[in-house]
Design a protein around this motif. Structure first.
Motif, PDB file in Angstrom:
ATOM      1  N   PRO A 672       0.841  -1.212   0.000  1.00 31.20           N
ATOM      2  CA  PRO A 672       0.000   0.000   0.000  1.00 31.20           C
ATOM      3  C   PRO A 672       0.869   1.252   0.000  1.00 31.20           C
ATOM      4  O   PRO A 672       1.981   1.265   0.538  1.00 31.20           O
ATOM      5  N   GLU A 673       0.352   2.308  -0.593  1.00 27.25           N
ATOM      6  CA  GLU A 673       1.120   3.540  -0.683  1.00 27.25           C
ATOM      7  C   GLU A 673       1.142   4.246   0.664  1.00 27.25           C
ATOM      8  O   GLU A 673       0.107   4.363   1.322  1.00 27.25           O
ATOM      9  N   PRO A 674       2.298   4.728   1.087  1.00 23.42           N
ATOM     10  CA  PRO A 674       2.372   5.444   2.370  1.00 23.42           C
ATOM     11  C   PRO A 674       1.681   6.803   2.266  1.00 23.42           C
ATOM     12  O   PRO A 674       1.870   7.533   1.289  1.00 23.42           O
ATOM     13  N   ILE A 675       0.865   7.135   3.247  1.00 16.46           N
ATOM     14  CA  ILE A 675       0.160   8.408   3.287  1.00 16.46           C
ATOM     15  C   ILE A 675       0.758   9.225   4.424  1.00 16.46           C
ATOM     16  O   ILE A 675       0.608   8.884   5.599  1.00 16.46           O
ATOM     17  N   GLY A 676       1.451  10.317   4.076  1.00 15.47           N
ATOM     18  CA  GLY A 676       2.196  11.058   5.070  1.00 15.47           C
ATOM     19  C   GLY A 676       1.397  12.044   5.890  1.00 15.47           C
ATOM     20  O   GLY A 676       1.816  12.448   6.966  1.00 15.47           O
ATOM     21  N   GLY A 677       0.252  12.460   5.431  1.00 20.12           N
ATOM     22  CA  GLY A 677      -0.520  13.452   6.162  1.00 20.12           C
ATOM     23  C   GLY A 677      -1.780  13.803   5.403  1.00 20.12           C
ATOM     24  O   GLY A 677      -2.110  13.197   4.377  1.00 20.12           O
ATOM     25  N   ARG A 678      -2.519  14.820   5.906  1.00 14.54           N
ATOM     26  CA  ARG A 678      -3.816  15.166   5.317  1.00 14.54           C
ATOM     27  C   ARG A 678      -3.684  15.625   3.871  1.00 14.54           C
ATOM     28  O   ARG A 678      -4.480  15.252   3.016  1.00 14.54           O
ATOM     29  N   GLN A 679      -2.673  16.468   3.604  1.00 12.51           N
ATOM     30  CA  GLN A 679      -2.524  16.976   2.244  1.00 12.51           C
ATOM     31  C   GLN A 679      -2.216  15.849   1.264  1.00 12.51           C
ATOM     32  O   GLN A 679      -2.789  15.796   0.159  1.00 12.51           O
ATOM     33  N   GLU A 680      -1.352  14.953   1.672  1.00 11.93           N
ATOM     34  CA  GLU A 680      -1.018  13.819   0.814  1.00 11.93           C
ATOM     35  C   GLU A 680      -2.230  12.896   0.641  1.00 11.93           C
ATOM     36  O   GLU A 680      -2.455  12.347  -0.441  1.00 11.93           O
ATOM     37  N   ALA A 681      -3.012  12.743   1.722  1.00 11.70           N
ATOM     38  CA  ALA A 681      -4.214  11.905   1.647  1.00 11.70           C
ATOM     39  C   ALA A 681      -5.217  12.479   0.661  1.00 11.70           C
ATOM     40  O   ALA A 681      -5.783  11.754  -0.171  1.00 11.70           O
ATOM     41  N   MET A 682      -5.448  13.789   0.737  1.00 11.65           N
ATOM     42  CA  MET A 682      -6.403  14.418  -0.172  1.00 11.65           C
ATOM     43  C   MET A 682      -5.923  14.310  -1.619  1.00 11.65           C
ATOM     44  O   MET A 682      -6.713  14.028  -2.531  1.00 11.65           O
ATOM     45  N   ALA A 683      -4.626  14.528  -1.828  1.00 14.86           N
ATOM     46  CA  ALA A 683      -4.080  14.441  -3.190  1.00 14.86           C
ATOM     47  C   ALA A 683      -4.251  13.033  -3.739  1.00 14.86           C
ATOM     48  O   ALA A 683      -4.603  12.847  -4.909  1.00 14.86           O
ATOM     49  N   LEU A 685      -6.513  10.721  -2.841  1.00 14.58           N
ATOM     50  CA  LEU A 685      -7.926  10.436  -3.104  1.00 14.58           C
ATOM     51  C   LEU A 685      -8.402  11.149  -4.367  1.00 14.58           C
ATOM     52  O   LEU A 685      -9.139  10.573  -5.168  1.00 14.58           O
ATOM     53  N   ASP A 686      -7.990  12.399  -4.550  1.00  8.21           N
ATOM     54  CA  ASP A 686      -8.383  13.119  -5.770  1.00  8.21           C
ATOM     55  C   ASP A 686      -7.834  12.430  -7.012  1.00  8.21           C
ATOM     56  O   ASP A 686      -8.521  12.295  -8.027  1.00  8.21           O
ATOM     57  N   ARG A 687      -6.580  11.996  -6.916  1.00 11.20           N
ATOM     58  CA  ARG A 687      -5.915  11.381  -8.072  1.00 11.20           C
ATOM     59  C   ARG A 687      -6.506  10.016  -8.406  1.00 11.20           C
ATOM     60  O   ARG A 687      -6.685   9.664  -9.569  1.00 11.20           O
ATOM     61  N   GLU A 688      -6.827   9.247  -7.367  1.00 12.78           N
ATOM     62  CA  GLU A 688      -7.256   7.864  -7.575  1.00 12.78           C
ATOM     63  C   GLU A 688      -8.776   7.703  -7.607  1.00 12.78           C
ATOM     64  O   GLU A 688      -9.254   6.576  -7.791  1.00 12.78           O
ATOM     65  N   LEU A 689      -9.528   8.793  -7.422  1.00 14.62           N
ATOM     66  CA  LEU A 689     -10.979   8.636  -7.299  1.00 14.62           C
ATOM     67  C   LEU A 689     -11.613   7.918  -8.489  1.00 14.62           C
ATOM     68  O   LEU A 689     -12.450   7.014  -8.295  1.00 14.62           O
ATOM     69  N   PRO A 690     -11.272   8.233  -9.744  1.00 14.91           N
ATOM     70  CA  PRO A 690     -11.879   7.476 -10.850  1.00 14.91           C
ATOM     71  C   PRO A 690     -11.597   5.980 -10.766  1.00 14.91           C
ATOM     72  O   PRO A 690     -12.459   5.161 -11.089  1.00 14.91           O
ATOM     73  N   VAL A 691     -10.395   5.623 -10.317  1.00 16.95           N
ATOM     74  CA  VAL A 691     -10.049   4.209 -10.160  1.00 16.95           C
ATOM     75  C   VAL A 691     -10.877   3.586  -9.045  1.00 16.95           C
ATOM     76  O   VAL A 691     -11.438   2.495  -9.193  1.00 16.95           O
ATOM     77  N   LEU A 692     -10.979   4.271  -7.920  1.00 14.65           N
ATOM     78  CA  LEU A 692     -11.700   3.728  -6.770  1.00 14.65           C
ATOM     79  C   LEU A 692     -13.184   3.564  -7.075  1.00 14.65           C
ATOM     80  O   LEU A 692     -13.812   2.589  -6.646  1.00 14.65           O
ATOM     81  N   LEU A 693     -13.751   4.517  -7.817  1.00 16.59           N
ATOM     82  CA  LEU A 693     -15.170   4.399  -8.183  1.00 16.59           C
ATOM     83  C   LEU A 693     -15.404   3.184  -9.077  1.00 16.59           C
ATOM     84  O   LEU A 693     -16.465   2.554  -9.021  1.00 16.59           O
ATOM     85  N   SER A 694     -14.413   2.848  -9.895  1.00 12.86           N
ATOM     86  CA  SER A 694     -14.526   1.645 -10.729  1.00 12.86           C
ATOM     87  C   SER A 694     -14.263   0.383  -9.920  1.00 12.86           C
ATOM     88  O   SER A 694     -14.829  -0.686 -10.203  1.00 12.86           O
ATOM     89  N   ALA A 695     -13.401   0.505  -8.908  1.00 14.92           N
ATOM     90  CA  ALA A 695     -12.986  -0.681  -8.152  1.00 14.92           C
ATOM     91  C   ALA A 695     -14.125  -1.254  -7.314  1.00 14.92           C
ATOM     92  O   ALA A 695     -14.169  -2.467  -7.078  1.00 14.92           O
ATOM     93  N   VAL A 696     -15.050  -0.404  -6.838  1.00 17.69           N
ATOM     94  CA  VAL A 696     -16.123  -0.906  -5.964  1.00 17.69           C
ATOM     95  C   VAL A 696     -17.010  -1.909  -6.702  1.00 17.69           C
ATOM     96  O   VAL A 696     -17.156  -3.058  -6.258  1.00 17.69           O
TER      97      VAL A 696
END
Length: 962
Positions: A672-683, A685-696
């Protein structure tokens, strides 16, 4: 004997039924078939097959796997065979399995039959007939026996035995043919075998003899030197006496003067200069070798203009590359590189009065070897008028002569289908008066660096160019009559020129067939490339794609097959590493290889995407070459990667808000990708959202309902904050389906709650109430107080949105009691704030301050930064309504600072709107407008549906420039 079926095992394993070739299947199935064919009709026991398939030790399920492969082969060979019926071709005999074949249906038996007849003819004194029969027998070989079987399985004696049989017959045949004085018929057979067996001295003895007998003494001596060096490096020995004796005889023949005398000097390597001299008065020749131009060529205006501009620069003496490389960043197979190059060459041919040279280098045609530079130079020199007797024997001398002949001349050279820069570097002229156009499926960066070549990016056709292609091939009237069907065909072809050309050819040969029917057929076959089949290998999309896939090597090709299992629009390198269970560094190198071969396109930093049709091909290959267990495990790793990283990101944004534990643990190989903090988490989620919506939904379809449900939980709050409520309903519907399949009422309740709240956000009140009531019932029956409390809170939120504030307070009262009952301080603090907010809506601002003050204190005490920020915002609004503007501004600034620290952009915008309202109320109109603009900019960047409502503040104020 079934004459409708034929097999080839003298090279790659091949099967034909009624003249059509069949795929032999995945690697282990292919290995089973190879063993049966190599035994040529004799039974092979189950234990021998198991030993061959698992040389390092068989799994407990080995016998079942073999039976499954045998069953699949029976279905392939006899598709109409009834279930469990005994086959007529692949049969079970005493001692094991066998395939019923003879010399008419298996090339191995045909080879043995011809070799036996050759020996009989030789014994009878008919050496000419024997030589012909040996040649026929050996010509059946297309490579090593059963090529394509995984290398780790080729240690089985059956493979060695047949390859040894081939070499024995080759030696017999070569000796006979060389003795009869016709070495040219055996030379290519010896060369092919020597390439497969580079350390076989007896084979190289005969190859040296054959080269010398055809007048190629220099090549024969060079081959000896190569063999001597190879033996020294790889084996640590000198050539044996037989090979050394052949060299000595050859040296004697080379050095003996024409009168037959010998000067008696000892033979040495310095006495071996090959016969070379310049061509004698070669006649002036103007080669015109370009293939025909495409009469229906359209588009590519930008690329044509760039090429013409480069040539103009060359003519004007301005700095310009002497070689123009046509290679696209996404220059996938079928994108039209050769078509463009040939068209350009024809358009520019009149500017090259000394001629045009052309060669298809065939670097990606697996049925033929890539044409080596030495062979191209031989062909080009011949075309330029050099007699065959004057062709230099070595590549360096040919390059020198080639460049000398081109010096000062205006010649256009088109090198089609190059492998890489090294492949074509010897073919670069020394004169800048020539123009070289090169096509390749790989990026020729080396040539750009060393020769200043100008790369040209060749992408997909535009929609308008795609329409022109179809109109030019099927007729403008026909395309104009069905514009909707034309657009659908373009979409299904992915704007790929070759795909459009193949479909257009099908349509053109059926003029009465509506284009809508053509589009419908493509749509029906969208999960395969059957709709893009052609009559030959150059117009069959599946074949053209396969050439590129094979060119990148087995590891990269396997990664491509696994990447096709990814459901999203693109994939990160990190996710690819988990999917393939490979180290990240290795995967990045393989992805670079695939990108360089234009099998994947870069969609962002360390992100890659398929063309739709290439993904279909990769999926076909995945189904054919990877077993279902392997594919399913790869999908599991991918979903684990998405789930575990999404959970980490959601937890970094708002800790302790996901009410479901993360389980199971990630599979081996997942990183799994390391998430360093809130800003990195938001980035992330924004970047991967199309993938995650397909993954469900993908997880649910592939049989991973737990992953589907957990991913939906991880995404819930992010989707709500982003205003992605339509996406939320889709995700939570899948989560509900997954929960029901898991027969878990608490998970069903969670999905109902999230789905009901999303419908409420979309003002679908009846749907919202139904799902929320269902959730409350399920939570109550399960005794889940936290679930009941959260459902009550969401019911209260929606009641407030409908103006039913008293009803909202009743829900909050229930929620607070439930949280107190389970001693959930975080839940209590949230309800205190939301109750205060409801009092603001009721106009009871003093009471609201009391509730919100308590919320701030409790959130601060438990360290809930997000909750504290929300409470400060509510407190500010209460002070605002009471006219306490300084207190309101102070509260908003505290909330804004916390939201910025958490990188919660939506709630930053919400608080900025409140802050602007207070500035407006206190008469600071310009400040209010500036603050509102910040809020609107954030909401616009997010694409949030509330941006329109926020913008209304600006439009309603006289201080906003209209």
């Amino acid at each position: 004997m079934d004459r409708h079926i034929a097999f080839g095992v003298l090279g790659p394993i091949r099967i034909w039924r009624d003249g059509a070739e069949l795929p032999p299947g995945p690697p282990k199935q292919r290995a089973v078939l190879a063993l049966l064919l190599l035994e040529a009709g004799q039974p092979v026991s189950l234990s021998r097959i198991v030993d061959a398939l698992w040389p390092a030790g068989a799994p407990s399920s080995a016998a079942n796997i073999v039976h499954r492969h045998v069953g699949n082969l029976r279905k392939l060979l006899e598709p109409h065979l009834a279930p469990r019926a005994p086959g007529r071709l692949l049969v079970r005999r005493v001692g094991g399995y066998a395939i019923d074949v003879d010399a008419g249906t298996l090339d191995l038996l045909r080879f043995r039959e011809l070799a036996q007849r050759a020996r009989a003819a030789r014994a009878g004194g008919d050496t000419e007939a024997a030589a012909e029969l040996f040649t026929q027998a050996l010509s059946l070989w297309r490579g090593e026996a059963a090529a394509g079987v995984p290398q780790e399985l080729r240690g089985h004696p059956a493979f060695f035995a047949v390859d040894s049989e081939h070499l024995a017959v080759l030696r017999e045949g070569a000796d006979l043919v060389l003795a009869t004085g016709a070495p040219e018929r055996m030379l290519p057979l010896l060369q092919s075998a020597a390439a497969l067996h580079p350390l076989d001295e007896s084979l190289h003895v005969r190859l040296v003899q054959a080269l010398a007998a055809t007048g190629r003494q220099a090549e024969a001596l060079a081959l000896y030197d190569t063999m001597r060096a190879r033996l020294a490096v790889q084996v640590g020995v000198e050539p044996g006496p037989e090979l050394s004796a052949v060299r000595a005889r050859l040296l004697h023949d080379v050095q003996t003067p024409p009168d037959g005398t010998d000067d008696g000097r000892p033979l040495s390597g310095t006495d071996l200069p090959p016969r070379q001299h310049a061509p004698e008065s070669a006649p002036a020749v103007r080669p015109t070798q370009l293939p025909p131009d495409l009469c229906t060529f359209v588009g590519r205006r930008t690329e044509l203009a760039r090429l013409t501009e480069l040539l103009d620069a060359l003519d004007d003496g301005r700095p310009a590359a002497a070689s123009v490389v046509i290679s696209a960043i996404d220059g996938m197979p079928g994108v039209g590189k050769t078509t463009l190059a040939v068209h350009v060459a024809h358009r520019l041919a009149h500017r090259f009065p000394d001629g045009q040279l052309y060669v298809n280098l065939r670097a990606f045609d697996v049925s033929e070897s890539a044409v080596p530079a030495a062979e191209v130079l031989r062909s080009f020199l011949t075309a330029l008028g050099v007699p065959a007797r004057d062709l230099p024997p070595d590549t360096d001398s040919r390059v020198a002569l080639y460049r000398s002949l081109l010096a000062g001349k205006r010649i256009l050279i088109l090198l089609d289908n190059a492998l890489d820069s090294e492949h074509v570097r010897p073919l670069m002229p020394g004169s800048s008066s020539c123009l070289v156009v090169i096509t390749s499926r790989t990026q020729l960066r080396g040539l750009v660096a060393t020769h200043g070549a100008r790369p040209i990016t060749l992408g997909l056709l535009s929609r308008e160019e795609s329409r022109e292609v179809l109109a030019g091939r099927v007729g403008g009237e026909r395309t104009a009559a069905e514009p909707a069907a034309v657009d659908e065909i373009i979409d299904l072809c992915g704007r790929l020129p070759l795909a459009l050309a193949i479909v257009a050819a099908h349509a053109a040969t059926q003029p009465d067939l509506p284009l809508a029917s053509v589009a419908a057929a493509l749509l029906d076959d969208r999960d395969s490339l059957d709709g893009f089949a052609g009559e030959d290998r150059y117009t069959d999309l599946r074949t053209v794609f396969s050439w590129s896939c094979r060119s990148v090597g087995p590891q990269a090709a396997r990664l491509l097959r696994l990447l096709a299992l990814h459901p999203g629009p693109d994939i990160s390198a990190a996710a690819a590493a988990s999917l393939a269970a490979l180290p990240a560094r290795r995967v990045r190198a393989l992805l670079a290889t695939l990108n360089g071969a234009h099998l994947l396109a870069r969609s962002g930093p360390q992100r890659f995407a398929f063309h739709d049709l290439l993904k279909v091909h990769a999926l076909e290959q995945s189904r054919e070459l990877e077993d279902e267990d392997t594919r399913q495990l790869a999908v599991r790793r991918l979903l684990d990667h998405c789930l575990h990283t999404a959970y980490a990101a959601a937890e970094a944004l708002i800790p302790n808000r996901i009410e479901a534990p993360l389980e199971p643990e990630a599979a081996p190989g997942v990183a799994p990708e390391p998430i360093g903090g809130r800003q990195e988490a938001m980035a992330w989620l924004d970047r991967e959202l199309p993938v995650l919506l397909s993954a469900v939904p993908y997880a649910q379809r592939r049989g991973f309902p737990q992953h589907a449900w957990l991913l939906a939980q991880a995404l819930e709050l992010h989707l709500d904050r982003q205003g992605r409520w339509q996406d939320q309903t889709a995700v939570q519907r899948t989560a509900l389906e997954a929960a029901i399949s898991l027969k878990d009422p608490v998970r069903e309740a969670q999905a109902c709650r999230a789905l009901g709240f999303a419908w409420g956000r979309l003002c679908e009140d009846d749907r919202a109430d139904a799902f929320l009531r269902r959730a409350l019932t399920l939570f109550t029956e399960a005794g889940d107080a936290a679930g009941q409390a959260r459902t009550r809170r969401q019911m209260a939120f929606l009641a407030n949105a409908r103006g039913r504030h008293t009803e909202a307070l009743r829900h909050y009262e229930h929620a607070l009691a439930l949280y107190r009952g389970i001693r959930n301080l975080g839940g209590q603090a949230v309800v205190l704030n939301e109750t205060g907010w409801t009092h603001i809506l009721l106009g009871d601002h003093e009471r609201a301050i009391t509730w919100c003050d308590r919320a701030v204190s409790l959130h601060r005490a438990i360290g809930d930064v997000n909750g504290e920020a929300a409470a400060w915002d509510s407190l500010g609004l209460a002070h605002h309504h009471l006219g306490h503007h300084p207190e309101a501004l102070d509260c908003y600034r505290r909330a804004l600072g916390l939201y910025r620290h958490m990188n919660d952009r939506y709630l930053q915008a919400d608080t900025l709107l409140h802050l602007g309202d207070t500035h407006e109320a206190r008469g600071a109109h310009i400040t209010a407008v500036l603050v509102w603009r910040q809020a609107v900019r954030i909401l616009d960047d997010m694409g949030h549906p509330e941006a329109k409502q926020a913008r209304a503040r600006l439009e309603d104020t006289p201080h906003h420039p209209r």
